[in-house]
Write a protein that holds these residues in place. Structure first.
Motif, PDB file in Angstrom:
ATOM      1  N   ILE A   1       0.850  -1.205   0.000  1.00  0.00           N
ATOM      2  CA  ILE A   1       0.000   0.000   0.000  1.00  0.00           C
ATOM      3  C   ILE A   1       0.879   1.245   0.000  1.00  0.00           C
ATOM      4  O   ILE A   1       0.631   2.219  -0.726  1.00  0.00           O
ATOM      5  N   SER A   2       1.947   1.178   0.841  1.00  0.00           N
ATOM      6  CA  SER A   2       2.858   2.324   0.907  1.00  0.00           C
ATOM      7  C   SER A   2       3.495   2.595  -0.449  1.00  0.00           C
ATOM      8  O   SER A   2       3.603   3.756  -0.880  1.00  0.00           O
ATOM      9  N   VAL A   3       3.923   1.493  -1.118  1.00  0.00           N
ATOM     10  CA  VAL A   3       4.546   1.649  -2.439  1.00  0.00           C
ATOM     11  C   VAL A   3       3.545   2.226  -3.430  1.00  0.00           C
ATOM     12  O   VAL A   3       3.873   3.130  -4.229  1.00  0.00           O
ATOM     13  N   GLU A   4       2.317   1.711  -3.411  1.00  0.00           N
ATOM     14  CA  GLU A   4       1.282   2.186  -4.327  1.00  0.00           C
ATOM     15  C   GLU A   4       1.018   3.682  -4.110  1.00  0.00           C
ATOM     16  O   GLU A   4       0.910   4.458  -5.067  1.00  0.00           O
ATOM     17  N   LEU A   5       0.911   4.063  -2.830  1.00  0.00           N
ATOM     18  CA  LEU A   5       0.645   5.462  -2.518  1.00  0.00           C
ATOM     19  C   LEU A   5       1.810   6.350  -2.929  1.00  0.00           C
ATOM     20  O   LEU A   5       1.624   7.449  -3.472  1.00  0.00           O
ATOM     21  N   HIS A   6       3.033   5.837  -2.673  1.00  0.00           N
ATOM     22  CA  HIS A   6       4.213   6.650  -2.983  1.00  0.00           C
ATOM     23  C   HIS A   6       4.449   6.774  -4.487  1.00  0.00           C
ATOM     24  O   HIS A   6       4.708   7.852  -5.016  1.00  0.00           O
ATOM     25  N   ASP A   7       4.379   5.623  -5.163  1.00  0.00           N
ATOM     26  CA  ASP A   7       4.736   5.620  -6.584  1.00  0.00           C
ATOM     27  C   ASP A   7       3.649   6.196  -7.475  1.00  0.00           C
ATOM     28  O   ASP A   7       3.955   6.772  -8.534  1.00  0.00           O
TER      29      ASP A   7
ATOM     30  N   SER B   1      -9.185  -3.475  -4.141  1.00  0.00           N
ATOM     31  CA  SER B   1      -8.328  -4.659  -3.994  1.00  0.00           C
ATOM     32  C   SER B   1      -8.223  -5.074  -2.530  1.00  0.00           C
ATOM     33  O   SER B   1      -8.075  -6.247  -2.211  1.00  0.00           O
ATOM     34  N   LEU B   2      -8.275  -4.059  -1.621  1.00  0.00           N
ATOM     35  CA  LEU B   2      -8.180  -4.378  -0.190  1.00  0.00           C
ATOM     36  C   LEU B   2      -9.511  -4.824   0.397  1.00  0.00           C
ATOM     37  O   LEU B   2      -9.563  -5.707   1.248  1.00  0.00           O
ATOM     38  N   ASN B   3     -10.574  -4.223  -0.056  1.00  0.00           N
ATOM     39  CA  ASN B   3     -11.887  -4.536   0.502  1.00  0.00           C
ATOM     40  C   ASN B   3     -12.929  -4.542  -0.602  1.00  0.00           C
ATOM     41  O   ASN B   3     -13.549  -3.527  -0.877  1.00  0.00           O
ATOM     42  N   PRO B   4     -13.138  -5.730  -1.236  1.00  0.00           N
ATOM     43  CA  PRO B   4     -14.069  -5.786  -2.370  1.00  0.00           C
ATOM     44  C   PRO B   4     -15.513  -5.949  -1.901  1.00  0.00           C
ATOM     45  O   PRO B   4     -16.262  -6.757  -2.439  1.00  0.00           O
ATOM     46  N   GLY B   5     -15.888  -5.198  -0.857  1.00  0.00           N
ATOM     47  CA  GLY B   5     -17.243  -5.334  -0.316  1.00  0.00           C
ATOM     48  C   GLY B   5     -18.309  -5.056  -1.351  1.00  0.00           C
ATOM     49  O   GLY B   5     -19.313  -5.760  -1.448  1.00  0.00           O
TER      50      GLY B   5
ATOM     51  N   LEU C   1      -7.149   0.762  -5.383  1.00  0.00           N
ATOM     52  CA  LEU C   1      -6.462   0.217  -4.219  1.00  0.00           C
ATOM     53  C   LEU C   1      -7.465  -0.216  -3.152  1.00  0.00           C
ATOM     54  O   LEU C   1      -7.326  -1.275  -2.531  1.00  0.00           O
ATOM     55  N   THR C   2      -8.508   0.584  -2.959  1.00  0.00           N
ATOM     56  CA  THR C   2      -9.543   0.252  -1.974  1.00  0.00           C
ATOM     57  C   THR C   2     -10.280  -1.017  -2.366  1.00  0.00           C
ATOM     58  O   THR C   2     -10.553  -1.886  -1.527  1.00  0.00           O
TER      59      THR C   2
END
Length: 474
Positions: free
Chosen positions: A285-291, A338-342, A335-336
């Motif tokens: 997540i950090s990499v995704e946010l940073h890059d 992928s983390l929570n496919p509610g 990203l959301t």
């Protein structure tokens, strides 16, 4: 002469009175076998009356007793001494009878040699003895047939008899069958508790006693045993005897401990895998946010600053800034999801997987084929189970993209005999299952499926891709 006859009659009366009141069978016969005298007990034993006197006694003996009776009479005559013999025969009903017989020489008035006999009916005693021998034999064979140690403890004498492998299991030499009982071989840490438990059992009204403890072997080592007994009590309810079995369960307890250690290690691995997976996810997540997101927002800020410093270009700069902010929002949404496919699971597993795999097909030479069988009914699965399968596919795709160098993936969903089956196959490099250690991804997959009482089976070999088969009972 009259006095002599009177004395003789008196002696005959004494002899007759003694013989009639004695509990023994009594008789006299001569060397030819002619019966001269028999008492009432003898008559009853062989079903005779007074008419038998003067006839051959051997004719009245059972066939199986006759040879021994004739032989023992000859032995008395030849040795001129008394002998003790045991005779075995059958009564009129065919049941076995046993006698303890004493025969002795008697001087006859006419010079003929006479043989006196007395016999005690020991049938009941012998039968009891034979039954006891049979019982002991059964007891002994039972001890040999079982891996239990059978023991018999007489409390009045404090003597105990052990059989059934006591020497083999514990290594002690036992010279006598009965030895003094001693609790000294019980482990010191267990001794007081064991002794106290059987004292309480014997002092109360219990009929059974059981305890697990450590027992010392001849070499000083200890074995774990389960000792149990039946308590025999007298009419007053006092414990007088214990008969029990001792079972060596050392190996069972060792295996149980191994299983516990394996389970403990497995749980520890699962916790470690979960923590590492969380750290891995946070890092991604950090990499995704940073890059991505961070760069887009940084660019948006740059455009806004330019718009403020260059009013003539502010409209174009604001449009570019807005475009980059929108891209950042889209990245965060992806990203959301992928983390929570509610939102995806709300429409069902099939819709979620369809949407997820459709986005993967944009990667040039990488293709994903999703095949959902007509008989597949996702409503059989709970929401947690659907989410679990979705995560399995996500993790599998991630492993394939990172390690497999694959160009194609096939995902199949079907309902087979009340079992939901998910099959995931890639055409990547594969790996040697005997040498490659399971990574966090595979551990995570198996842990998820085991939580649903299912199983996950992985099949792979170098150059033949990898296949994952997940089965969940419904």
């Amino acid at each position: 002469e009259w006095q002599t006859s009177k004395d003789l009659l008196y002696k005959q009366d004494q002899f007759s009175s003694f013989m009639e009141n004695a509990p023994l069978l009594a008789w006299i016969n001569d060397e030819d076998g002619t019966l001269h005298y028999m008492n009432t007990q003898f008559k009853k034993a062989f079903g005779l009356d007074d008419s038998a006197v003067g006839k051959n006694i051997y004719n009245y003996y059972p066939d199986e007793m006759r040879p021994n009776c004739i032989g023992s009479d000859r032995e008395v005559l030849e040795s001129a001494m008394g002998i003790n013999v045991f005779e075995e025969g059958k009564d009129e009903n065919g049941a076995k009878i046993y006698y303890e017989v004493f025969k002795f020489p008697v001087k006859g008035p006419d010079g003929k040699r006479l043989i006196g006999g007395q016999a005690l009916d020991i049938t009941t005693k012998t039968q009891n003895k034979l039954e006891l021998l049979k019982s002991n034999e059964r007891f002994e064979y039972a001890g040999k047939a079982t891996r239990d140690i059978i023991w018999d403890w007489d409390l009045s004498s404090n003597k105990i008899q052990r059989m059934g492998g006591y020497k083999k299991i514990f290594g002690y030499e036992i010279d006598d069958d009965l030895i003094e009982f001693d609790s000294g071989n019980i482990h010191p840490d267990d001794n007081d508790e064991v002794v106290e438990s059987w004292k309480l059992a014997m002092a109360g009204e219990d009929k059974r006693w059981q305890k697990e403890f450590r027992y010392r072997c001849a070499d000083g080592s200890y074995k774990i045993v389960v000792d149990q007994a039946y308590i025999i009590r007298n009419e007053a309810g006092e414990a007088i005897r214990l008969i029990g079995t001792m079972l060596d369960i050392t190996e069972e307890r060792r295996l149980q401990q191994e299983v516990l250690m394996v389970e403990k290690k497995k749980k520890l691995d699962m916790v470690t895998a979960a923590i590492e997976a969380q750290e891995k996810e946070r890092k991604e997540i950090s990499v995704e946010l940073h890059d991505n997101v961070n760069q887009l927002l940084a660019a948006a800020i740059l455009y806004l600053k330019t718009a403020r410093s260059q009013p003539q270009n502010s409209a174009a700069m604001l449009d570019e800034s807005l475009l980059h902010v929108q891209k950042a929002v889209d990245e965060i949404r992806e990203l959301t999801h992928s983390l929570n496919p509610g939102s995806l699971i709300a429409n069902g597993l099939c819709a979620a997987l369809t949407d997820f795999t459709a986005k993967l097909r944009i990667h040039g030479n990488f293709s994903v084929n999703l095949a959902i069988a007509e008989n597949f009914k996702e409503e059989k699965l709970s929401q947690q189970e659907q989410l679990g399968l979705y995560r399995v596919v996500q993790e599998s795709i991630s492993n394939t993209l990172k390690y497999a160098d694959a160009t194609a993936v096939t995902i199949k969903l079907e309902d087979a005999n009340d079992t939901i089956r998910l099959q995931y196959c890639d055409n990547g490099n594969g790996f040697d299952m005997a040498t490659v250690k399971k990574g966090l991804g595979l551990i995570s997959i198996q842990t998820r499926i085991e939580n649903f009482n299912g199983k996950a089976t992985i099949t792979s070999s170098p150059g033949n891709g990898c296949t994952l088969l997940v089965e969940i009972p419904v």
